[in-house]
Design a protein around this motif. Structure first.
Motif, PDB file in Angstrom:
ATOM      1  N   LEU A 141       0.813  -1.222   0.000  1.00  0.00           N
ATOM      2  CA  LEU A 141       0.000   0.000   0.000  1.00  0.00           C
ATOM      3  C   LEU A 141       0.844   1.270   0.000  1.00  0.00           C
ATOM      4  O   LEU A 141       0.318   2.351  -0.235  1.00  0.00           O
ATOM      5  N   PRO A 163       0.506  -2.533   4.674  1.00  0.00           N
ATOM      6  CA  PRO A 163       0.568  -1.068   4.770  1.00  0.00           C
ATOM      7  C   PRO A 163       2.005  -0.570   4.886  1.00  0.00           C
ATOM      8  O   PRO A 163       2.404   0.040   5.887  1.00  0.00           O
ATOM      9  N   ARG A 189       0.841   2.734   8.939  1.00  0.00           N
ATOM     10  CA  ARG A 189       1.377   3.698   7.984  1.00  0.00           C
ATOM     11  C   ARG A 189       2.423   4.593   8.636  1.00  0.00           C
ATOM     12  O   ARG A 189       3.447   4.916   8.047  1.00  0.00           O
TER      13      ARG A 189
END
Length: 312
Positions: free
Chosen positions: A15, A175, A269
């Motif tokens: 991601l 992520p 993240r």
């Protein structure tokens, strides 16, 4: 959600650092610049050391291996990230993902061991200067590098083989901008208790032993330097250790920073952004630290650039 065997998994989705498409060109330019600077900087260090016979010493032999390791670390994750941004895809194959996990563990582990070996080299040079060439002979230097590589390969192989026994669900989104071991384990639908225990146990041992060795080496170094009668000798001794200490602080500081950030935040993240420091920035800064603080390296770089530019 049913689990499926890991052999049925064909790909994962990386991601990246952000979902904002408007920031992708900026991220691409930033990482491409850092990647090119890292490769060029570390290659220059290797070429400068190999071209100058005065630098064919144990300290610079280990430094050239450190620079080679930094190049390898940069090549593991950044090119794939740049390709994904350019092609606007997030896919990475199952084999490619496990390869990233394995090689990242190998070369970060190798850097970890090399920093400890370099601390030992400085300890022998300062605390036993008359026996330095006898102790740090070429055979021992090569054996230390090979032993570091062997330990790192065994460490990486252990974790990668354990991941192969995991089963994964259909949601295979990571992520992160590369396949990091902890993030891959989180995707597992099977019991990953043993994997997680191994991550913390082996990581603590693998980082703790070299760091302890570095710590005790510098205790003896400082003790020996303080006993030196001349201030010039003290300055010279500390100057040879300054670059190494800076690299050690950067490597372990950023690594611990990532683990602390993952412990205090639930955002994967944010952890991914923090990991940029130890997986990209550290490798970019190492050549600058050594070239700016070391007169021998600066002199060798001037000769290298001069000899390259003179035919032109």
């Amino acid at each position: 959600m049913d689990a499926r065997n890991q052999t049925a998994v064909s790909e994962f989705l990386l991601l990246g650092l952000t979902e904002d498409q408007a920031l992708q060109p900026l991220i691409f330019s930033l990482f491409l610049s850092m990647y090119l600077v890292t490769i060029l900087g570390n290659l220059l260090i290797i070429l400068a050391i190999s071209s100058d016979t005065h630098l064919h010493t144990p300290m610079y032999f280990f430094l050239s291996n450190l620079s080679f390791t930094d190049i390898c670390i940069s090549n593991i994750a950044v090119p794939k990230m740049l390709i994904n941004i350019q092609t606007q895809t997030q896919r990475i194959t199952y084999t490619g993902c496990l390869s990233q996990v394995y090689f990242f563990l190998v070369f970060t582990g190798l850097e970890n061991c090399l920093l400890a070996v370099m601390a030992y080299d400085r300890y022998v040079a300062i605390c036993h200067p008359l026996r330095y060439t006898v102790i740090m002979n070429p055979i021992l230097c090569i054996l230390l590098v090979l032993l570091s590589l062997l330990i790192s390969v065994a460490h990486a192989l252990l974790h990668t083989l354990m991941v192969l026994h995991l089963s994964f669900c259909t949601a295979l989104e990571i992520p992160h901008f590369f396949c990091e071991l902890a993030q891959v384990i989180k995707l597992s639908c099977s019991d990953a208790l043993i994997n997680n225990l191994l991550v913390y146990l082996v990581a603590g041992l693998f980082a703790g032993v070299p760091l302890t060795g570095i710590f005790f080496s510098y205790i003896h170094i400082v003790s020996s330097v303080l006993r030196m009668p001349s201030s010039g000798g003290k300055h010279k001794a500390f100057s040879t250790c300054g670059s190494h200490l800076s690299v050690v602080s950067l490597f372990y500081g950023t690594g611990f920073g990532v683990y602390i950030s993952s412990a205090v935040t639930d955002s994967s993240r944010k952890t991914a952004v923090a990991s940029v420091m130890y997986s990209v920035v550290t490798q970019m800064l190492n050549p600058f630290i050594y070239s700016l603080r070391n007169r021998d390296i600066k002199g060798a770089l001037r000769k290298l650039i001069g000899s390259t530019a003179s035919p032109l």
